[in-house]
Design a protein around this motif. Structure first.
Motif, PDB file in Angstrom:
ATOM      1  N   ASP A 165       0.862  -1.165  -0.152  1.00 28.60           N
ATOM      2  CA  ASP A 165       0.127  -0.022   0.043  1.00 28.60           C
ATOM      3  C   ASP A 165       0.853   1.215  -0.107  1.00 28.60           C
ATOM      4  OD1 ASP A 165      -2.561  -1.411   0.197  1.00 28.60           O
ATOM      5  OD2 ASP A 165      -1.956  -2.050   2.144  1.00 28.60           O
ATOM      6  N   PRO A 167       2.060   4.536   1.449  1.00 27.37           N
ATOM      7  CA  PRO A 167       2.186   5.459   2.766  1.00 27.37           C
ATOM      8  C   PRO A 167       1.919   6.820   2.385  1.00 27.37           C
ATOM      9  CG  PRO A 167       4.428   4.841   2.174  1.00 27.37           C
ATOM     10  CD  PRO A 167       3.615   4.008   1.234  1.00 27.37           C
ATOM     11  N   VAL A 227      -0.217   1.866  13.308  1.00 29.90           N
ATOM     12  CA  VAL A 227      -0.960   2.436  12.050  1.00 29.90           C
ATOM     13  C   VAL A 227      -1.954   3.416  12.710  1.00 29.90           C
ATOM     14  CG1 VAL A 227      -2.401   1.912  10.168  1.00 29.90           C
ATOM     15  CG2 VAL A 227      -0.621   0.301  10.688  1.00 29.90           C
ATOM     16  N   ARG A 232      -2.740  -0.981   5.756  1.00 34.52           N
ATOM     17  CA  ARG A 232      -1.307  -1.475   5.589  1.00 34.52           C
ATOM     18  C   ARG A 232      -1.293  -2.941   5.304  1.00 34.52           C
ATOM     19  NH1 ARG A 232       3.353  -3.114   7.820  1.00 34.52           N
ATOM     20  NH2 ARG A 232       5.198  -2.056   7.527  1.00 34.52           N
TER      21      ARG A 232
END
Length: 243
Positions: A165, A167, A227, A232
């Protein structure tokens, strides 16, 4: 979502195209090193889409239940998706010289043959016969405690995590963290933001550290910071199987 098909050589070519001299230098100095982009965003999304195909996995681990942190991960069966298999096969011969060099510096055996298949057969003969390839999923508030992925005596000293994914867009927080226990000193920590499609090669258990008396052992652990938002996913490539 199902995995899209791409030429097998594309993944291997991207792994081989990394500056392996620079990667080895980073690993020697810090115990971890980023690669260039290995997977396109589309291929990353395809791997993420595998997470809900439960038949592809041998088990699911709830981290909070086992006090490993918070979040969830799944171990693939030995019938690995093509991209996962290709990545693992492409990385092994690149990491092998580094593993052997580290073993020589620490005066340890270097049991790893040239072939990944032969090494895995050795793992299985020693009772480590379960797939250790991991797909991890974290949501808001999730994290991973500092740990090592050691499943028995058969151990490869390096492994790889690949960000799936983006960031800052798909999630915030969730940095990859490592700590190194230094002799007669406090531990040193580091954090890495893992870009989508890039890999981070890191120490499974410890690394050689230069000292006045030669080479000493630098024990290391890895984990994931909390997170803050979003979701994520990462793909973990381990080069020894589990008991």
């Amino acid at each position: 979502m199902t995995e899209t098909t791409h030429p097998a050589s594309r993944v291997a070519d991207r792994v081989a195209a990394s500056d392996w001299g620079a990667v080895a230098g980073e690993l020697d100095a810090y115990g971890h090193a980023l690669t260039g982009r290995l997977l396109t965003p589309g291929r990353c999304r395809a791997i993420v889409g595998l997470y809900d195909q439960t038949e592809r996995f041998r088990t699911t681990v709830d981290m909070a239940r086992h006090r490993f942190g918070s979040g969830q991960y799944r171990y693939f069966t030995h019938d690995l998706p093509g991209t996962v298999r290709e990545l693992r096969e492409a990385f092994y011969p690149q990491l092998l010289p580094i593993a052997r060099d580290w073993a020589a510096k620490l005066g340890r055996p270097a049991p790893w043959p040239d072939s990944l298949d032969e090494w895995l057969a050795m793992c299985h003969a020693a009772g480590q016969a379960k797939s250790a390839q991991i797909l991890l999923r974290y949501g808001p508030g999730d994290w991973n405690a500092l740990h090592r992925d050691v499943f028995g005596d058969m151990l490869f000293p390096l492994q790889v995590v690949i960000g799936l994914d983006a960031p800052g867009a798909d999630f915030t927080g969730g940095e990859f963290i490592m700590t190194e226990q230094r002799p007669r000193a406090q531990s040193r920590g580091s954090s890495t933001t893992l870009p989508q499609g890039h890999g981070l090669i890191f120490t499974t258990r410890d690394r050689p550290v230069a000292s006045a008396r030669g080479w000493s052992i630098g024990p290391m652990r890895h984990g994931v910071s909390t997170v803050r938002s979003g979701r994520r996913h990462t793909l973990g490539l381990v080069f020894h199987d589990a008991s």
